[in-house]
Design a protein around this motif. Structure first.
Motif, PDB file in Angstrom:
ATOM      1  N   ALA A   1      93.281  49.186  27.239  1.00  0.00           N
ATOM      2  CA  ALA A   1      92.622  49.642  26.012  1.00  0.00           C
ATOM      3  C   ALA A   1      92.518  51.168  25.993  1.00  0.00           C
ATOM      4  O   ALA A   1      92.743  51.796  24.953  1.00  0.00           O
ATOM      5  CB  ALA A   1      91.240  49.008  25.887  1.00  0.00           C
ATOM      6  N   ALA A   2      92.195  51.770  27.130  1.00  0.00           N
ATOM      7  CA  ALA A   2      92.094  53.233  27.202  1.00  0.00           C
ATOM      8  C   ALA A   2      93.450  53.881  26.944  1.00  0.00           C
ATOM      9  O   ALA A   2      93.543  54.891  26.235  1.00  0.00           O
ATOM     10  CB  ALA A   2      91.533  53.665  28.551  1.00  0.00           C
ATOM     11  N   CYS A   3      94.500  53.312  27.510  1.00  0.00           N
ATOM     12  CA  CYS A   3      95.848  53.844  27.271  1.00  0.00           C
ATOM     13  C   CYS A   3      96.219  53.744  25.802  1.00  0.00           C
ATOM     14  O   CYS A   3      96.742  54.693  25.214  1.00  0.00           O
ATOM     15  CB  CYS A   3      96.882  53.081  28.102  1.00  0.00           C
ATOM     16  SG  CYS A   3      96.822  53.423  29.858  1.00  0.00           S
ATOM     17  N   SER A   4      95.940  52.604  25.209  1.00  0.00           N
ATOM     18  CA  SER A   4      96.285  52.381  23.814  1.00  0.00           C
ATOM     19  C   SER A   4      95.522  53.331  22.896  1.00  0.00           C
ATOM     20  O   SER A   4      96.070  53.816  21.909  1.00  0.00           O
ATOM     21  CB  SER A   4      95.989  50.930  23.441  1.00  0.00           C
ATOM     22  OG  SER A   4      96.423  50.644  22.140  1.00  0.00           O
ATOM     23  N   ALA A   5      94.263  53.611  23.219  1.00  0.00           N
ATOM     24  CA  ALA A   5      93.431  54.481  22.392  1.00  0.00           C
ATOM     25  C   ALA A   5      93.729  55.965  22.603  1.00  0.00           C
ATOM     26  O   ALA A   5      93.266  56.799  21.827  1.00  0.00           O
ATOM     27  CB  ALA A   5      91.955  54.213  22.682  1.00  0.00           C
ATOM     28  N   ASN A   6      94.488  56.290  23.648  1.00  0.00           N
ATOM     29  CA  ASN A   6      94.733  57.685  23.996  1.00  0.00           C
ATOM     30  C   ASN A   6      96.207  57.955  24.236  1.00  0.00           C
ATOM     31  O   ASN A   6      96.612  58.361  25.330  1.00  0.00           O
ATOM     32  CB  ASN A   6      93.912  58.052  25.239  1.00  0.00           C
ATOM     33  CG  ASN A   6      92.437  57.985  24.980  1.00  0.00           C
ATOM     34  OD1 ASN A   6      91.874  58.894  24.396  1.00  0.00           O
ATOM     35  ND2 ASN A   6      91.811  56.887  25.382  1.00  0.00           N
ATOM     36  N   PRO A   7      97.051  57.748  23.221  1.00  0.00           N
ATOM     37  CA  PRO A   7      98.481  57.987  23.421  1.00  0.00           C
ATOM     38  C   PRO A   7      98.754  59.443  23.783  1.00  0.00           C
ATOM     39  O   PRO A   7      98.105  60.347  23.273  1.00  0.00           O
ATOM     40  CB  PRO A   7      99.100  57.613  22.073  1.00  0.00           C
ATOM     41  CG  PRO A   7      97.993  57.676  21.098  1.00  0.00           C
ATOM     42  CD  PRO A   7      96.738  57.367  21.855  1.00  0.00           C
ATOM     43  N   GLY A   8      99.668  59.620  24.714  1.00  0.00           N
ATOM     44  CA  GLY A   8     100.076  60.959  25.102  1.00  0.00           C
ATOM     45  C   GLY A   8      99.202  61.642  26.132  1.00  0.00           C
ATOM     46  O   GLY A   8      99.520  62.732  26.587  1.00  0.00           O
ATOM     47  N   VAL A   9      98.089  61.025  26.521  1.00  0.00           N
ATOM     48  CA  VAL A   9      97.155  61.668  27.453  1.00  0.00           C
ATOM     49  C   VAL A   9      97.644  61.585  28.897  1.00  0.00           C
ATOM     50  O   VAL A   9      97.492  62.525  29.649  1.00  0.00           O
ATOM     51  CB  VAL A   9      95.737  61.053  27.320  1.00  0.00           C
ATOM     52  CG1 VAL A   9      94.808  61.551  28.396  1.00  0.00           C
ATOM     53  CG2 VAL A   9      95.184  61.367  25.944  1.00  0.00           C
ATOM     54  N   GLY A  10      98.214  60.480  29.306  1.00  0.00           N
ATOM     55  CA  GLY A  10      98.646  60.302  30.693  1.00  0.00           C
ATOM     56  C   GLY A  10      97.504  59.784  31.546  1.00  0.00           C
ATOM     57  O   GLY A  10      96.701  60.549  32.059  1.00  0.00           O
ATOM     58  N   LEU A  11      97.410  58.480  31.660  1.00  0.00           N
ATOM     59  CA  LEU A  11      96.356  57.825  32.425  1.00  0.00           C
ATOM     60  C   LEU A  11      96.988  56.986  33.519  1.00  0.00           C
ATOM     61  O   LEU A  11      98.183  56.710  33.487  1.00  0.00           O
ATOM     62  CB  LEU A  11      95.509  56.943  31.502  1.00  0.00           C
ATOM     63  CG  LEU A  11      94.883  57.641  30.288  1.00  0.00           C
ATOM     64  CD1 LEU A  11      94.156  56.633  29.414  1.00  0.00           C
ATOM     65  CD2 LEU A  11      93.964  58.762  30.714  1.00  0.00           C
ATOM     66  N   ALA A  12      96.185  56.567  34.482  1.00  0.00           N
ATOM     67  CA  ALA A  12      96.689  55.718  35.558  1.00  0.00           C
ATOM     68  C   ALA A  12      95.552  54.866  36.101  1.00  0.00           C
ATOM     69  O   ALA A  12      94.402  55.297  36.100  1.00  0.00           O
ATOM     70  CB  ALA A  12      97.284  56.571  36.681  1.00  0.00           C
ATOM     71  N   PRO A  13      95.883  53.670  36.580  1.00  0.00           N
ATOM     72  CA  PRO A  13      94.855  52.819  37.182  1.00  0.00           C
ATOM     73  C   PRO A  13      94.722  53.122  38.680  1.00  0.00           C
ATOM     74  O   PRO A  13      95.627  53.683  39.294  1.00  0.00           O
ATOM     75  CB  PRO A  13      95.415  51.415  36.985  1.00  0.00           C
ATOM     76  CG  PRO A  13      96.905  51.630  37.124  1.00  0.00           C
ATOM     77  CD  PRO A  13      97.171  52.973  36.493  1.00  0.00           C
ATOM     78  N   SER A  14      93.612  52.706  39.247  1.00  0.00           N
ATOM     79  CA  SER A  14      93.504  52.719  40.707  1.00  0.00           C
ATOM     80  C   SER A  14      94.434  51.629  41.238  1.00  0.00           C
ATOM     81  O   SER A  14      94.912  50.772  40.490  1.00  0.00           O
ATOM     82  CB  SER A  14      92.068  52.424  41.145  1.00  0.00           C
ATOM     83  OG  SER A  14      91.734  51.068  40.861  1.00  0.00           O
ATOM     84  N   ARG A  15      94.672  51.638  42.523  1.00  0.00           N
ATOM     85  CA  ARG A  15      95.543  50.622  43.107  1.00  0.00           C
ATOM     86  C   ARG A  15      94.964  49.217  42.913  1.00  0.00           C
ATOM     87  O   ARG A  15      95.693  48.271  42.618  1.00  0.00           O
ATOM     88  CB  ARG A  15      95.739  50.920  44.593  1.00  0.00           C
ATOM     89  CG  ARG A  15      96.755  50.041  45.235  1.00  0.00           C
ATOM     90  CD  ARG A  15      97.185  50.660  46.537  1.00  0.00           C
ATOM     91  NE  ARG A  15      97.723  49.660  47.407  1.00  0.00           N
ATOM     92  CZ  ARG A  15      97.999  49.862  48.669  1.00  0.00           C
ATOM     93  NH1 ARG A  15      97.784  51.027  49.211  1.00  0.00           N
ATOM     94  NH2 ARG A  15      98.490  48.913  49.399  1.00  0.00           N
ATOM     95  N   ILE A  16      93.663  49.089  43.032  1.00  0.00           N
ATOM     96  CA  ILE A  16      93.027  47.778  42.841  1.00  0.00           C
ATOM     97  C   ILE A  16      93.139  47.333  41.384  1.00  0.00           C
ATOM     98  O   ILE A  16      93.509  46.199  41.099  1.00  0.00           O
ATOM     99  CB  ILE A  16      91.552  47.800  43.308  1.00  0.00           C
ATOM    100  CG1 ILE A  16      91.485  47.975  44.832  1.00  0.00           C
ATOM    101  CG2 ILE A  16      90.829  46.524  42.885  1.00  0.00           C
ATOM    102  CD1 ILE A  16      90.086  48.185  45.382  1.00  0.00           C
TER     103      ILE A  16
END
Length: 157
Positions: free
Chosen positions: A45-60
């Protein structure tokens, strides 16, 4: 956004994704697998709401995202409901790529949606005191998730 991120998909879909996390991690409790899937939902949801920002999840959290992706119809419908941009996965296999500012930015974007990122599940890749996961991806500046919005009619992005 709903009060609980897990409400982004149906109970049946959530249970299926949780079971996928448990299949890959046979000693994991259902409660923990559910927390991981919920954080995966927050991440998408965060990725979808913030196109172009560049996000990543933790390994877990990546483990929960992997489970969502494996349920392809559920995942495609989720991305569509969140705004239409498909959130692609770009694996990073080198655990030394860990970059705390990416996780900080991702947690911030989750917070802007009204959710709190589970602090126990958003730690460094070496922090397996709470849970160890099968996923070996570690996202970094070279493999952050950048969503390209769908072009609007007339070719304007």
């Amino acid at each position: 956004m709903p009060a609980l991120a897990r409400m982004l998909i149906s109970d049946e879909e959530f249970a299926g994704c949780r079971a996928t996390v448990m299949d890959g991690n046979p000693d994991m409790a259902a409660e923990m697998a559910g927390r991981i899937v919920e954080e995966g939902l927050k991440f998408v949801a965060a990725c979808s709401a913030n196109p172009g920002v560049g996000l990543a999840p933790s390994r877990i959290v990546d483990e929960g995202w992997h489970a969502l992706i494996l349920h392809t119809a559920v995942y495609a419908e989720l991305c569509q409901r969140l705004g239409g941009a498909f959130v692609h996965h770009y694996p990073g296999w080198d655990p030394t790529n860990y970059d705390p500012p990416i996780l900080d930015r991702t947690r911030e974007k989750i917070g802007e949606l009204g959710w709190e990122a589970d602090p126990q599940l958003w730690g460094p890749p070496s922090d397996e005191t709470l849970v160890s996961v099968a996923a070996k991806c570690q996202h970094s500046p070279d493999c952050t998730i950048v969503i390209t919005p769908k072009p609007k009619p007339g070719g304007v992005v």
